[in-house]
Scaffold this motif. Sequence first.
Motif, short mmCIF file in Angstrom:
data_model
loop_
_atom_site.label_atom_id
_atom_site.label_comp_id
_atom_site.label_asym_id
_atom_site.label_seq_id
_atom_site.Cartn_x
_atom_site.Cartn_y
_atom_site.Cartn_z
N GLY A 76 0.80 -1.21 0.00
CA GLY A 76 0.00 0.00 0.00
C GLY A 76 0.84 1.26 0.00
O GLY A 76 0.43 2.29 -0.53
N GLU A 77 2.04 1.16 0.60
CA GLU A 77 2.90 2.34 0.69
C GLU A 77 4.34 1.88 0.89
O GLU A 77 4.60 0.93 1.62
CB GLU A 77 2.48 3.21 1.88
CG GLU A 77 3.34 4.42 2.12
CD GLU A 77 2.94 5.22 3.35
OE1 GLU A 77 3.33 6.38 3.41
OE2 GLU A 77 2.27 4.67 4.24
N MET A 78 5.27 2.57 0.25
CA MET A 78 6.69 2.35 0.50
C MET A 78 7.36 3.72 0.40
O MET A 78 7.48 4.29 -0.68
CB MET A 78 7.30 1.37 -0.50
CG MET A 78 8.73 1.00 -0.15
SD MET A 78 9.41 -0.39 -1.08
CE MET A 78 9.58 0.32 -2.71
N ARG A 79 7.74 4.23 1.56
CA ARG A 79 8.30 5.58 1.62
C ARG A 79 9.32 5.64 2.75
O ARG A 79 9.01 5.24 3.87
CB ARG A 79 7.18 6.58 1.85
CG ARG A 79 7.63 8.02 1.79
CD ARG A 79 6.49 8.96 1.97
NE ARG A 79 5.70 8.56 3.14
CZ ARG A 79 4.54 9.06 3.47
NH1 ARG A 79 3.98 9.96 2.71
NH2 ARG A 79 3.92 8.67 4.55
N GLY A 80 10.51 6.13 2.43
CA GLY A 80 11.56 6.20 3.44
C GLY A 80 11.84 4.80 3.99
O GLY A 80 11.97 3.85 3.24
N PRO A 81 11.88 4.65 5.31
CA PRO A 81 12.13 3.33 5.89
C PRO A 81 10.86 2.48 6.03
O PRO A 81 10.93 1.32 6.38
CB PRO A 81 12.70 3.66 7.27
CG PRO A 81 12.07 4.96 7.62
CD PRO A 81 11.93 5.72 6.31
N LYS A 82 9.72 3.06 5.70
CA LYS A 82 8.44 2.41 5.97
C LYS A 82 7.89 1.69 4.74
O LYS A 82 7.95 2.20 3.63
CB LYS A 82 7.43 3.47 6.43
CG LYS A 82 6.04 2.96 6.71
CD LYS A 82 5.15 4.14 7.12
CE LYS A 82 3.72 3.73 7.27
NZ LYS A 82 2.87 4.88 7.62
N ILE A 83 7.32 0.50 4.98
CA ILE A 83 6.61 -0.23 3.94
C ILE A 83 5.36 -0.83 4.57
O ILE A 83 5.41 -1.38 5.68
CB ILE A 83 7.48 -1.30 3.25
CG1 ILE A 83 6.72 -1.97 2.10
CG2 ILE A 83 8.04 -2.30 4.23
CD1 ILE A 83 7.60 -2.81 1.18
N THR A 84 4.23 -0.66 3.90
CA THR A 84 2.95 -1.17 4.39
C THR A 84 2.44 -2.23 3.43
O THR A 84 2.31 -1.97 2.23
CB THR A 84 1.91 -0.04 4.50
OG1 THR A 84 2.41 0.98 5.37
CG2 THR A 84 0.58 -0.56 5.03
N PHE A 85 2.19 -3.42 3.97
CA PHE A 85 1.59 -4.51 3.20
C PHE A 85 0.11 -4.58 3.54
O PHE A 85 -0.28 -4.46 4.70
CB PHE A 85 2.24 -5.85 3.52
CG PHE A 85 3.62 -6.00 2.94
CD1 PHE A 85 3.80 -6.53 1.67
CD2 PHE A 85 4.74 -5.62 3.66
CE1 PHE A 85 5.07 -6.68 1.13
CE2 PHE A 85 6.01 -5.76 3.14
CZ PHE A 85 6.18 -6.29 1.87
N CYS A 86 -0.72 -4.79 2.52
CA CYS A 86 -2.17 -4.91 2.68
C CYS A 86 -2.59 -6.32 2.29
O CYS A 86 -1.96 -6.94 1.42
CB CYS A 86 -2.88 -3.90 1.80
SG CYS A 86 -2.40 -2.19 2.10
N TYR A 87 -3.66 -6.80 2.94
CA TYR A 87 -4.08 -8.18 2.74
C TYR A 87 -5.60 -8.30 2.69
O TYR A 87 -6.30 -7.56 3.38
CB TYR A 87 -3.62 -9.06 3.92
CG TYR A 87 -2.20 -8.86 4.32
CD1 TYR A 87 -1.17 -9.59 3.73
CD2 TYR A 87 -1.86 -7.92 5.29
CE1 TYR A 87 0.14 -9.41 4.11
CE2 TYR A 87 -0.54 -7.71 5.67
CZ TYR A 87 0.46 -8.46 5.08
OH TYR A 87 1.76 -8.26 5.45
N GLU A 88 -6.06 -9.25 1.92
CA GLU A 88 -7.44 -9.72 1.99
C GLU A 88 -7.38 -11.24 2.04
O GLU A 88 -6.71 -11.86 1.21
CB GLU A 88 -8.27 -9.25 0.80
CG GLU A 88 -8.59 -7.78 0.86
CD GLU A 88 -9.52 -7.31 -0.24
OE1 GLU A 88 -9.78 -8.09 -1.19
OE2 GLU A 88 -9.98 -6.16 -0.15
#
Length: 127
Positions: free
Chosen positions: A64-76
């Motif tokens: 869902g997002e990858m910015r700087g040190p952060k990465i967000t994974f989304c799931y269904e």
Amino acid sequence: MGVAHHSNYAVWFEVGRTDWIRKAGLSYGELENRGFLLPVVDLHCRFISPARYDDTLFIWTWVGEMRGPKITFCYEVCRADEGTLLARGETIHFWTDRNLKRFNLERKEPRLFRLLSERIFSGQTEE
């Protein structure tokens, strides 16, 4: 109760995430061997319908997002035979070294960042 315990969803998210990374061209083990870790710093799960024992499931996974040190994974999480949505969630991670010090992946490892970005922006989700 005849339903899967709620703690299984975190495991299923991990399976989806690990498979997504593998299909991007690396195994999670390879990332760790290179000194890149992705600790979970936040996890959300919205339970919609229960998974039952012996259900075959699809875990759709995308970034869902990858910015700087952060990465967000989304799931269904869906029941395979009928496609019923069982849960929706996300995990937030930070790229860290072995000492758990955060780093910006794009700056530290631009080739890996490009590899993941290509996969993200291709709109691919995985089951």
